[in-house]
Design an enzyme around this catalytic site. Structure first.
Site, PDB file in Angstrom:
ATOM      1  N   ARG A 147     -30.214  58.320 -33.141  1.00 23.23           N
ATOM      2  CA  ARG A 147     -28.786  58.202 -32.847  1.00 23.23           C
ATOM      3  C   ARG A 147     -28.552  57.912 -31.369  1.00 23.23           C
ATOM      4  O   ARG A 147     -27.732  57.071 -31.012  1.00 23.23           O
ATOM      5  CB  ARG A 147     -28.056  59.483 -33.268  1.00 23.23           C
ATOM      6  CG  ARG A 147     -27.618  59.528 -34.731  1.00 23.23           C
ATOM      7  CD  ARG A 147     -28.735  59.134 -35.704  1.00 23.23           C
ATOM      8  NE  ARG A 147     -28.349  59.265 -37.087  1.00 23.23           N
ATOM      9  CZ  ARG A 147     -28.624  60.337 -37.842  1.00 23.23           C
ATOM     10  NH1 ARG A 147     -29.284  61.370 -37.327  1.00 23.23           N
ATOM     11  NH2 ARG A 147     -28.236  60.364 -39.097  1.00 23.23           N
ATOM     12  N   GLU A 311     -30.513  62.515 -48.151  1.00 22.84           N
ATOM     13  CA  GLU A 311     -29.221  61.833 -48.200  1.00 22.84           C
ATOM     14  C   GLU A 311     -29.381  60.374 -48.637  1.00 22.84           C
ATOM     15  O   GLU A 311     -29.080  59.444 -47.878  1.00 22.84           O
ATOM     16  CB  GLU A 311     -28.527  61.931 -46.836  1.00 22.84           C
ATOM     17  CG  GLU A 311     -28.197  63.373 -46.445  1.00 22.84           C
ATOM     18  CD  GLU A 311     -27.516  63.483 -45.091  1.00 22.84           C
ATOM     19  OE1 GLU A 311     -26.614  64.319 -44.948  1.00 22.84           O
ATOM     20  OE2 GLU A 311     -27.902  62.726 -44.162  1.00 22.84           O
TER      21      GLU A 311
END
EC number: 3.2.1.52
Length: 530
Positions: A147, A311
């Site tokens: 990120r 996820e």
């Protein structure tokens, strides 16, 4: 009321046994070292640089680090005798000797955490004896580099801080929707395209904004080899993560044919959350990621490699005629089961090469049982760890409700970018890694615990420092010390009186116990607390 904390009792994490004696040992110009070579070298370089003392080697030093596994039975354990004449350390192994050296450094006080002398001493250590060994073999911290990219120098510094707290695993999150950070020979677009995004989401929740500033970076193979080598010198094992078959948008932006629609050109994602775009299940895609993992294996010698597996939206598989046909050809009952099928192919590949796969706890729900030997990282609470341990899998406990250090530290409105659950210093310190639901005969399956440092909202090294410290100090004590040795009030005393000054001397921009400094707040960036 408990007795005041003494200097000998100031070590973090707290040792198993401490017995104070009268007197002090003083490091001097003539003090010599001997024993385990790597430990002697580290102590001379690190403590010598801070104190300005030569700390020369001798046949029988004033400070000696001996390996004596027959007298110190626990792995990574050590025994230390401090007298006015010197320090004798007996250690089970080199890691134990290094932990002992870190203890000595702490006892020397904050100036020993600097990189150059700021005074002439005196360098005194209180006399006494310490016997110590860790509770868990896995004492880790996860660091998200996808990120927000961190320069290599910051990772090396983070390794030093882990080692200083006797943490021994650095889990590096190297790929995700928002960035691909590892060079792979022969696959140049992964870093030419996948390592860079056009901007970044700013903050969280319905008021989140957007920062139109390109962001990126990646680590060359030489960079990663250096990180691994440096970590090994500090007795820290690096666990790399390449996340599949979801969280792959950076890879799909680089090579669109890896996706469910090969004609679709995606960008590296500029938002946080979970992208709906996933890998296809063609053999060419399997071979592509085998090639990626082969390079990971060649770069990271540790036993454990993380395949992610978390996820993974199944909508694209279910709506893609190509993927529906593929799932039927594979004999799967539904396209959603491609999740487990893909993970099994990667895990079997790693296990076939003598390594062990680590996956987030979704690997228990992916449609196929994880292969024997897999390790489950329990992040969606404790249930995944309980299920894994009960079924005979090793597990690492990292539930987001307890050890996610990007989550907010207080309800103070000044907290910068407050997201996630409330996770105070005391909350982290109170965490018990062995869940009650794990049968006693399977408790050994809990390898330990690790903190998670996700970096969606940690865009600078200073922000990482603020989120991680001092809560990572608390987690280190949870992972190292037996519950009977832990008492938050005394930990708080040791932290405030002795340990935070050490971190300050090292240059850590930690969160003060009373709340953030004005310059650590982010009033312009919205959060989204849960």
């Amino acid at each position: 009321m408990s007795a005041p904390v003494t200097a000998l009792d100031s070590v973090v994490p707290r040792p198993a046994h401490i017995r104070a004696r009268s007197g002090v040992f003083t490091l001097r110009e003539e003090t010599t070292l001997s024993g385990e070579p790597r430990t002697v070298g580290w102590f001379r370089d690190t403590v010598g640089r801070a104190t300005g003392l030569p700390l020369r080697e001798a046949a029988e030093g004033d400070i000696v680090f001996r390996l004596a596994p027959e007298r110190v039975p626990h792995r990574e354990g050590y025994r230390m005798e401090i007298s006015a004449a010197g320090i004798e350390v007996l250690a089970h192994d080199p890691a134990g000797a290094h932990h002992a050296a870190q203890t000595v450094r702490q006892l020397l006080g904050p100036p020993a955490w600097r990189r150059s002398p700021v005074g002439a001493g005196p360098w005194r250590i209180p006399c006494g004896e310490i016997a110590d060994a860790p509770r868990f073999p896995w004492r880790g911290c996860h660091l998200d580099l996808a990120r927000h990219f961190l320069p290599k120098r910051e990772i090396l510094r983070f390794v030093e801080l882990l080692s200083a707290h006797k943490l021994n695993v650095l889990h590096l999150h190297l790929t995700d929707d928002q960035g691909w950070r590892i060079e792979v020979p022969g696959l140049p677009r992964l870093t030419e395209v996948g390592a860079w995004r056009k901007g970044s989401q700013l903050g969280a929740g319905p008021r989140a904004g957007h920062l139109s500033r390109p962001h990126g970076g990646y680590y060359t193979t030489a960079d990663l080899l250096e990180i691994v080598s440096y970590a090994a010198e500090h007795h820290v094992t690096v666990v790399p993560e390449v996340d599949v078959p979801g969280h792959c948008q950076a890879a799909l932006a680089s090579y669109p044919w890896l996706g469910t629609d090969p004609d679709r050109q995606l960008d590296v994602w500029t938002s946080w959350g979970v992208s709906e775009h996933v890998l296809n299940a063609e053999e060419t895609t399997v071979d592509f990621f085998k090639r990626v993992f082969d390079h990971v294996l060649a770069t990271f010698p540790g036993e454990v490699i993380c395949v992610g597996g978390d996820e993974v939206p199944t909508t694209e598989w279910e709506n893609s005629r190509r993927c529906v046909t593929r799932s039927r050809a594979l004999g799967l009952s539904a396209p959603a089961r491609l999740h487990g099928w893909f993970l099994r192919r990667m895990i079997d590949h790693l296990h076939g090469r003598g390594r062990r796969a680590l996956g987030w706890d979704e690997i228990l729900d992916a449609g196929e049982e994880p292969p024997a030997g897999s390790i489950v990282a329990s992040w969606r609470g404790e249930d995944g760890g309980v299920r894994a341990a009960t079924a005979g899998y090793d597990t690492v406990m990292c539930p987001e409700q307890a050890v996610y250090l990007d989550h907010r530290q207080s309800d103070d409105p000044r907290e910068p970018v407050p997201v996630g659950f409330l996770s105070t210093l005391e909350d982290v310190y109170s965490y018990e890694p062995v869940p009650r639901g794990v049968p006693a005969e399977n408790a050994h399956r809990v390898l330990g615990t690790q903190a998670q440092v996700w970096t969606e909202h940690l865009d600078t090294p200073s922000r990482v420092d603020y989120a991680a410290f001092p809560r990572l100090c608390a987690l280190a004590e949870v992972a190292w010390s037996e519950p009977a040795r832990r008492e938050f009030a005394r930990f708080h005393q040791r932290l405030s009186r002795y340990h935070l000054p050490r971190l300050e001397a090292f240059g850590v921009e930690f969160r003060p116990l009373g709340g953030p400094h004005p310059w650590q707040t982010r009033p312009d960036v919205p959060g989204n607390p849960r």
